[in-house]
Scaffold this motif. Structure first.
Motif, PDB file in Angstrom:
ATOM      1  N   SER A  36      18.856 -28.890  -7.006  1.00 11.18           N
ATOM      2  CA  SER A  36      17.787 -29.190  -6.047  1.00 11.18           C
ATOM      3  C   SER A  36      18.269 -29.002  -4.607  1.00 11.18           C
ATOM      4  O   SER A  36      17.462 -28.888  -3.701  1.00 11.18           O
ATOM      5  CB  SER A  36      17.292 -30.623  -6.227  1.00 11.18           C
ATOM      6  N   MET A  37      19.571 -28.964  -4.427  1.00  8.04           N
ATOM      7  CA  MET A  37      20.200 -28.864  -3.102  1.00  8.04           C
ATOM      8  C   MET A  37      19.733 -29.994  -2.180  1.00  8.04           C
ATOM      9  O   MET A  37      19.722 -29.860  -0.961  1.00  8.04           O
ATOM     10  CB  MET A  37      19.953 -27.506  -2.444  1.00  8.04           C
ATOM     11  N   GLN A  38      19.378 -31.117  -2.810  1.00  5.23           N
ATOM     12  CA  GLN A  38      18.952 -32.275  -2.033  1.00  5.23           C
ATOM     13  C   GLN A  38      20.104 -32.716  -1.132  1.00  5.23           C
ATOM     14  O   GLN A  38      21.253 -32.735  -1.551  1.00  5.23           O
ATOM     15  CB  GLN A  38      18.553 -33.401  -2.975  1.00  5.23           C
ATOM     16  N   GLU A  39      19.799 -33.007   0.073  1.00 12.90           N
ATOM     17  CA  GLU A  39      20.761 -33.454   1.085  1.00 12.90           C
ATOM     18  C   GLU A  39      21.663 -32.338   1.605  1.00 12.90           C
ATOM     19  O   GLU A  39      22.637 -32.607   2.294  1.00 12.90           O
ATOM     20  CB  GLU A  39      21.612 -34.621   0.570  1.00 12.90           C
ATOM     21  N   VAL A  40      21.354 -31.080   1.304  1.00  5.68           N
ATOM     22  CA  VAL A  40      22.195 -29.992   1.807  1.00  5.68           C
ATOM     23  C   VAL A  40      22.171 -29.953   3.332  1.00  5.68           C
ATOM     24  O   VAL A  40      23.171 -29.638   3.967  1.00  5.68           O
ATOM     25  CB  VAL A  40      21.808 -28.622   1.200  1.00  5.68           C
ATOM     26  N   ALA A  41      21.022 -30.309   3.927  1.00  2.90           N
ATOM     27  CA  ALA A  41      20.911 -30.267   5.390  1.00  2.90           C
ATOM     28  C   ALA A  41      21.831 -31.274   6.062  1.00  2.90           C
ATOM     29  O   ALA A  41      22.236 -31.078   7.208  1.00  2.90           O
ATOM     30  CB  ALA A  41      19.465 -30.518   5.813  1.00  2.90           C
ATOM     31  N   ASN A  42      22.199 -32.320   5.353  1.00  2.00           N
ATOM     32  CA  ASN A  42      23.095 -33.336   5.908  1.00  2.00           C
ATOM     33  C   ASN A  42      24.530 -33.163   5.427  1.00  2.00           C
ATOM     34  O   ASN A  42      25.362 -34.028   5.628  1.00  2.00           O
ATOM     35  CB  ASN A  42      22.590 -34.734   5.514  1.00  2.00           C
ATOM     36  N   SER A  43      24.800 -32.058   4.794  1.00  2.00           N
ATOM     37  CA  SER A  43      26.099 -31.808   4.179  1.00  2.00           C
ATOM     38  C   SER A  43      26.975 -30.932   5.074  1.00  2.00           C
ATOM     39  O   SER A  43      26.478 -30.124   5.854  1.00  2.00           O
ATOM     40  CB  SER A  43      25.856 -31.105   2.837  1.00  2.00           C
ATOM     41  N   VAL A  44      28.281 -31.062   4.901  1.00  2.00           N
ATOM     42  CA  VAL A  44      29.206 -30.173   5.612  1.00  2.00           C
ATOM     43  C   VAL A  44      29.087 -28.740   5.105  1.00  2.00           C
ATOM     44  O   VAL A  44      29.563 -27.812   5.731  1.00  2.00           O
ATOM     45  CB  VAL A  44      30.677 -30.644   5.498  1.00  2.00           C
ATOM     46  N   CYS A  45      28.418 -28.577   3.963  1.00  2.00           N
ATOM     47  CA  CYS A  45      28.226 -27.259   3.358  1.00  2.00           C
ATOM     48  C   CYS A  45      26.991 -26.544   3.886  1.00  2.00           C
ATOM     49  O   CYS A  45      26.693 -25.430   3.447  1.00  2.00           O
ATOM     50  CB  CYS A  45      28.086 -27.388   1.849  1.00  2.00           C
ATOM     51  N   TYR A  46      26.257 -27.151   4.800  1.00  2.00           N
ATOM     52  CA  TYR A  46      24.975 -26.585   5.210  1.00  2.00           C
ATOM     53  C   TYR A  46      25.093 -25.165   5.744  1.00  2.00           C
ATOM     54  O   TYR A  46      24.279 -24.304   5.427  1.00  2.00           O
ATOM     55  CB  TYR A  46      24.272 -27.471   6.248  1.00  2.00           C
ATOM     56  N   ARG A  47      26.091 -24.900   6.552  1.00  2.00           N
ATOM     57  CA  ARG A  47      26.214 -23.551   7.134  1.00  2.00           C
ATOM     58  C   ARG A  47      26.421 -22.479   6.072  1.00  2.00           C
ATOM     59  O   ARG A  47      25.837 -21.408   6.145  1.00  2.00           O
ATOM     60  CB  ARG A  47      27.336 -23.510   8.165  1.00  2.00           C
ATOM     61  N   VAL A  48      27.253 -22.775   5.087  1.00  2.00           N
ATOM     62  CA  VAL A  48      27.464 -21.814   4.001  1.00  2.00           C
ATOM     63  C   VAL A  48      26.149 -21.629   3.244  1.00  2.00           C
ATOM     64  O   VAL A  48      25.769 -20.502   2.914  1.00  2.00           O
ATOM     65  CB  VAL A  48      28.590 -22.286   3.053  1.00  2.00           C
ATOM     66  N   TRP A  49      25.451 -22.718   2.988  1.00  2.00           N
ATOM     67  CA  TRP A  49      24.158 -22.638   2.307  1.00  2.00           C
ATOM     68  C   TRP A  49      23.180 -21.792   3.112  1.00  2.00           C
ATOM     69  O   TRP A  49      22.584 -20.854   2.593  1.00  2.00           O
ATOM     70  CB  TRP A  49      23.601 -24.053   2.097  1.00  2.00           C
ATOM     71  N   ASP A  50      23.042 -22.103   4.369  1.00  2.00           N
ATOM     72  CA  ASP A  50      22.028 -21.460   5.202  1.00  2.00           C
ATOM     73  C   ASP A  50      22.328 -19.983   5.468  1.00  2.00           C
ATOM     74  O   ASP A  50      21.427 -19.154   5.423  1.00  2.00           O
ATOM     75  CB  ASP A  50      21.911 -22.216   6.526  1.00  2.00           C
ATOM     76  N   GLU A  51      23.578 -19.653   5.727  1.00  2.00           N
ATOM     77  CA  GLU A  51      23.937 -18.284   6.114  1.00  2.00           C
ATOM     78  C   GLU A  51      24.224 -17.350   4.942  1.00  2.00           C
ATOM     79  O   GLU A  51      23.970 -16.160   5.028  1.00  2.00           O
ATOM     80  CB  GLU A  51      25.171 -18.294   7.025  1.00  2.00           C
ATOM     81  N   THR A  52      24.777 -17.890   3.870  1.00  2.00           N
ATOM     82  CA  THR A  52      25.271 -17.019   2.798  1.00  2.00           C
ATOM     83  C   THR A  52      24.525 -17.195   1.481  1.00  2.00           C
ATOM     84  O   THR A  52      24.161 -16.212   0.845  1.00  2.00           O
ATOM     85  CB  THR A  52      26.779 -17.264   2.577  1.00  2.00           C
ATOM     86  N   VAL A  53      24.282 -18.422   1.064  1.00  2.00           N
ATOM     87  CA  VAL A  53      23.747 -18.652  -0.278  1.00  2.00           C
ATOM     88  C   VAL A  53      22.223 -18.652  -0.317  1.00  2.00           C
ATOM     89  O   VAL A  53      21.622 -17.962  -1.152  1.00  2.00           O
ATOM     90  CB  VAL A  53      24.317 -19.963  -0.874  1.00  2.00           C
ATOM     91  N   ARG A  54      21.582 -19.395   0.549  1.00  2.00           N
ATOM     92  CA  ARG A  54      20.121 -19.502   0.481  1.00  2.00           C
ATOM     93  C   ARG A  54      19.400 -18.155   0.561  1.00  2.00           C
ATOM     94  O   ARG A  54      18.417 -17.953  -0.167  1.00  2.00           O
ATOM     95  CB  ARG A  54      19.584 -20.449   1.561  1.00  2.00           C
ATOM     96  N   PRO A  55      19.856 -17.208   1.374  1.00  2.00           N
ATOM     97  CA  PRO A  55      19.146 -15.922   1.419  1.00  2.00           C
ATOM     98  C   PRO A  55      19.103 -15.164   0.081  1.00  2.00           C
ATOM     99  O   PRO A  55      18.287 -14.271  -0.080  1.00  2.00           O
ATOM    100  CB  PRO A  55      19.919 -15.127   2.472  1.00  2.00           C
ATOM    101  N   VAL A  56      19.974 -15.525  -0.855  1.00  2.00           N
ATOM    102  CA  VAL A  56      19.975 -14.832  -2.150  1.00  2.00           C
ATOM    103  C   VAL A  56      19.520 -15.756  -3.281  1.00  2.00           C
ATOM    104  O   VAL A  56      19.794 -15.487  -4.446  1.00  2.00           O
ATOM    105  CB  VAL A  56      21.352 -14.205  -2.471  1.00  2.00           C
ATOM    106  N   CYS A  57      18.823 -16.823  -2.921  1.00  2.00           N
ATOM    107  CA  CYS A  57      18.303 -17.762  -3.911  1.00  2.00           C
ATOM    108  C   CYS A  57      16.786 -17.755  -3.909  1.00  2.00           C
ATOM    109  O   CYS A  57      16.156 -17.275  -2.971  1.00  2.00           O
ATOM    110  CB  CYS A  57      18.786 -19.185  -3.600  1.00  2.00           C
ATOM    111  N   LYS A  58      16.232 -18.300  -4.976  1.00  2.00           N
ATOM    112  CA  LYS A  58      14.782 -18.486  -5.059  1.00  2.00           C
ATOM    113  C   LYS A  58      14.523 -19.915  -5.542  1.00  2.00           C
ATOM    114  O   LYS A  58      15.320 -20.490  -6.285  1.00  2.00           O
ATOM    115  CB  LYS A  58      14.154 -17.468  -5.998  1.00  2.00           C
TER     116      LYS A  58
END
Length: 172
Positions: A36-58
């Motif tokens: 669910s990626m719940q709390e990703v916005a408050n995570s230290v991992c957010y930048r990796v999620w936003d820049e690299t992973v989320r663009p290739v997810c659905k």
């Protein structure tokens, strides 16, 4: 074969490496946060999620509802990942070629050979001298979550190590 052709031949391998890195990042995020990626916005991992992973997810609905709202999970979109990896591979090969050109200049009879695990031996001739560069190619993720490349290398002329500065002085 010239260096450009030799490096372009490595593009599928580089794309595979980029896709592997994104899959790894996705798997690490799922371990920490769930699909669910719940709390990703408050995570230290957010930048990796936003820049690299989320663009290739659905986002995929789970069929569940919470407080009347549909619940979604994030999954890798294989087509988007393939496009991303191919685009990244093109950028990597361009950067790699620029680094080689910057370090070695134009070589005659250029060849690129695999050594081990993304380490390469690039050989050719320049002004009658045998030139060899032992080079690694590393794809990494910056603190801002973006993929970037590093190309550590050692240069040899007629079998002897030569610093980049001495190489440039000799062949300028």
């Amino acid at each position: 074969m010239n260096i450009t052709q030799a490096l372009q031949a490595k593009r599928p391998e580089v794309a595979q490496m980029a896709a592997h890195l994104v899959r790894y990042q996705y798997d690490q995020l799922v371990k920490k946060l769930g699909k669910s990626m719940q709390e990703v916005a408050n995570s230290v991992c957010y930048r990796v999620w936003d820049e690299t992973v989320r663009p290739v997810c659905k986002r995929v609905p789970t069929g569940e509802k919470v407080h009347g709202r549909d619940v979604f999970e994030w999954e890798l979109n294989e087509e988007a990942l393939a496009r991303f990896a191919d685009k990244q591979a093109g950028l990597v090969v361009e950067a790699w070629q620029a680094k080689i050109q910057e370090k070695l200049g134009e070589l005659e009879d250029g060849q690129v050979q695999d050594v081990t695990n993304h380490q390469y031996r690039i050989t050719g001739k320049r002004d009658g001298a045998e030139v060899r560069i032992e080079q690694s190619m590393i794809i990494n993720v910056s603190g801002k979550g973006k993929l970037f490349n590093q190309f550590p290398a050692r240069i040899y002329v007629d079998g002897k190590f030569m610093s980049a500065a001495k190489y440039k002085a000799r062949f300028s």
